[in-house]
Design an enzyme around this catalytic site. Structure first.
Site, PDB file in Angstrom:
ATOM      1  N   GLU B  56       0.789  -1.518  -0.016  1.00 49.90           N
ATOM      2  CA  GLU B  56      -0.089  -0.505   0.124  1.00 49.90           C
ATOM      3  C   GLU B  56       0.934   1.250  -0.315  1.00 49.90           C
ATOM      4  O   GLU B  56       2.475   1.562   0.766  1.00 49.90           O
ATOM      5  CB  GLU B  56      -0.828   0.411   1.348  1.00 49.90           C
ATOM      6  CG  GLU B  56      -1.122  -1.268   1.493  1.00 49.90           C
ATOM      7  CD  GLU B  56      -2.737  -1.489   2.717  1.00 49.90           C
ATOM      8  OE1 GLU B  56      -3.601  -1.351   2.703  1.00 49.90           O
ATOM      9  OE2 GLU B  56      -2.402  -0.580   4.220  1.00 49.90           O
ATOM     10  N   ASP B 227      -7.623  -4.825   8.765  1.00 52.09           N
ATOM     11  CA  ASP B 227      -7.304  -3.523   8.272  1.00 52.09           C
ATOM     12  C   ASP B 227      -7.497  -3.199   6.503  1.00 52.09           C
ATOM     13  O   ASP B 227      -6.899  -2.818   5.997  1.00 52.09           O
ATOM     14  CB  ASP B 227      -5.878  -3.468   8.856  1.00 52.09           C
ATOM     15  CG  ASP B 227      -5.131  -3.960   8.553  1.00 52.09           C
ATOM     16  OD1 ASP B 227      -5.265  -5.257   8.126  1.00 52.09           O
ATOM     17  OD2 ASP B 227      -3.852  -3.831   8.996  1.00 52.09           O
TER      18      ASP B 227
END
Lengths: 342, 342
Positions: B56, B227
């Site tokens: 990410e 998450d």
């Protein structure tokens, strides 16, 4: 450990191997990756705009390697002695998520942009093209000239820039390398007799550096300066006349010259031309336009090209970017100071 | 030149200043930035998923500094001796676009996650909280314990992990620091008498490490393992009962425990509680849940905290990430090898 190719290493690599040889190497990497375009994750870049410029992150992956580039564009920078565009990038291993290779990319982006331009021109410009017009003589200009010479054999340049110092710089850099250079006084002058026209200006606005009447039949246009929302270089009537080729349609509609056209304006993607799925130039008198905004897959190619050429040499050196505790679940061990005696 | 805080520098900083003192410093930075939440550009992170994990990029800016973090999550990594999560990050100057500060962020993320948890617990847990249950004894666990001690004064821990070696490691790390530690044999055991429950497991799937019956009235839940899309830890019935507080609603609906709830499920953002725009805990017997997925603004805070503490010291050193030609328009001068005599 992560390996760093810093500015010094990059500079030594390019000086040693030579700009034109590296450009040809990079055209090879780009062509390989554009031909397997559909294997890549195509993520639009993430741009953060501010009054002075833009900062962007450009990620992609082929499922094996992951890459991203950090790049800025700040037209006011040169007046402060700074680069308009600087960049760095990272290659990571998709299997572990670990960053493997970090590279300066200001120079590398200059190389990949020029290599991409020349690769597109190879399939879009007339094969007998001999004269390149450069509108904009900034940081990218010399790399354009060398890429077009390496790939298309072009040695005749016509140059125009509002900044006379930039033109002087370009002539001083390129004349000794064997280019014939005409310094133009106007747009009409710079395009006169040009087979390929590269527009590479940095203004962050709707500019019209070229109007339709100035584009002769058969010309290939290589538009690289219009590369973010609100920033364009061409008269939209040129697009109406031209066969328009882009990197990644969704991104170019937002950032390229295409933002001036309706959302269904027909375009071809460069990878389609390279794989033969779409034709390149179809007629001698066709106007072709490569509306280039720079896409993450080209940065991926440039990064792997640089990695493959420099890993294992003294051009790179390790940096401590990833914590490596002996027990991977014991990150705390790295920061656990000795317990004081009670 | 860009300054690098590498793993060695980060480790020395943390060992010298001390984990708890840095956690308190970071809680201060986080609180400052969460209180000016609306000054930040809130960009959802850009995730690239693969069978083994996720990579990410998490950018944000307050208009003055720009930051991004690169972070991976690969649950299979520890079995290969690698970290599940590694990270590094960059601060740049919005005015010039130049990267100014590069930092390892594996350790820094561990600190900021724990500091964010403790900051949220300060306004959501019962003020008389004394017992912290840790479900998951991985890399994050010790940092959680120290953050809750530094901010809430908690010294009593109950710990559960499927991996007995992880629990042994945690006890060996924390018992000498003065914590009282109960090693639990079951979920019922670990939550028994706990005032705060942190769930921090790494499975990339829909797990239910905790069901609603196991959550006593008045408990504060700190859920940090769920998450990313498809990865959750809690029984959705817990969310129905709880007052749910998140970092950034749009992101948590995609990545947090919230992905199990309808799109209009009511939540409060942490910055609203910190500024007083929304209440914290309202009743003694209220179940509160901080559904934490990690947001870019917290990384921004952690980066500026590390920068402010280390710039100008020997903890950082310069790296050549940005090409600096004398004439900013003459990038080519850097790679222009001397012309051979003809």
């Amino acid at each position: 450990m992560t390996q760093l190719l810093d500015v010094d290493g990059m500079t030594r690599w390019i000086r040693t191997e030579g700009v034109e040889r590296i450009l040809l190497r990079m055209v090879g990497c780009l062509e390989e990756d554009f031909r397997r375009w559909e294997q890549f994750e195509r993520i639009p870049r993430i741009a953060s705009h501010s009054p002075g410029g833009v900062i962007e992150l450009m990620p992609t992956t082929d499922g094996h390697d992951y890459s991203f580039k950090y790049v800025n564009g700040h037209p006011g920078n040169p007046a402060r002695g700074l680069q308009t565009v600087t960049a760095f990038g990272v290659l990571a291993d998709v299997g572990t998520g670990y960053p493997v290779f970090v590279s300066e990319m200001t120079l590398l982006t200059a190389l990949r942009t020029a290599a991409t331009s020349a690769l597109a021109a190879r399939v879009l410009a007339r094969p007998d093209a001999e004269v390149l017009a450069l509108i904009g003589a900034g940081s990218q200009a010399e790399f354009q000239a060398l890429a077009f010479r390496a790939v298309l054999g072009i040695e005749e340049l016509r140059v125009l820039d509002l900044d006379p110092a930039a033109v002087t710089k370009l002539r001083a850099n390129l004349a000794p390398l064997g280019f014939r250079i005409h310094v133009a006084r106007s747009v009409d002058d710079v395009v006169d007799g040009a087979d390929v026209v590269t527009t590479c200006t940095a203004d962050k606005s709707r500019a019209r550096v070229l109007c339709s009447e100035q584009v002769a039949p058969g010309v290939h246009l290589n538009a690289i300066g219009g590369d973010c929302p609100g920033k364009t270089e061409l008269d939209p009537r040129i697009l109406e006349r031209a066969r328009v080729v882009v990197e990644h349609t969704a991104q170019t509609r937002i950032e390229g010259e295409l933002q001036q056209m309706p959302p269904d304006f027909p375009v071809t993607e460069l990878w389609q031309v390279l794989t033969g799925a779409a034709p390149g130039r179809t007629r001698e008198d066709e106007v072709t336009l490569f509306d280039s905004v720079g896409f993450a897959i080209a940065d991926f190619s440039a990064l792997r090209c640089a990695r493959d050429a420099t890993l294992g040499t003294d051009l790179v050196h390790p940096i401590g970017l990833v914590a490596e505790p002996e027990d991977p679940k014991d990150l705390f061990s790295l920061v656990h100071a000795p317990v004081p005696v009670r």
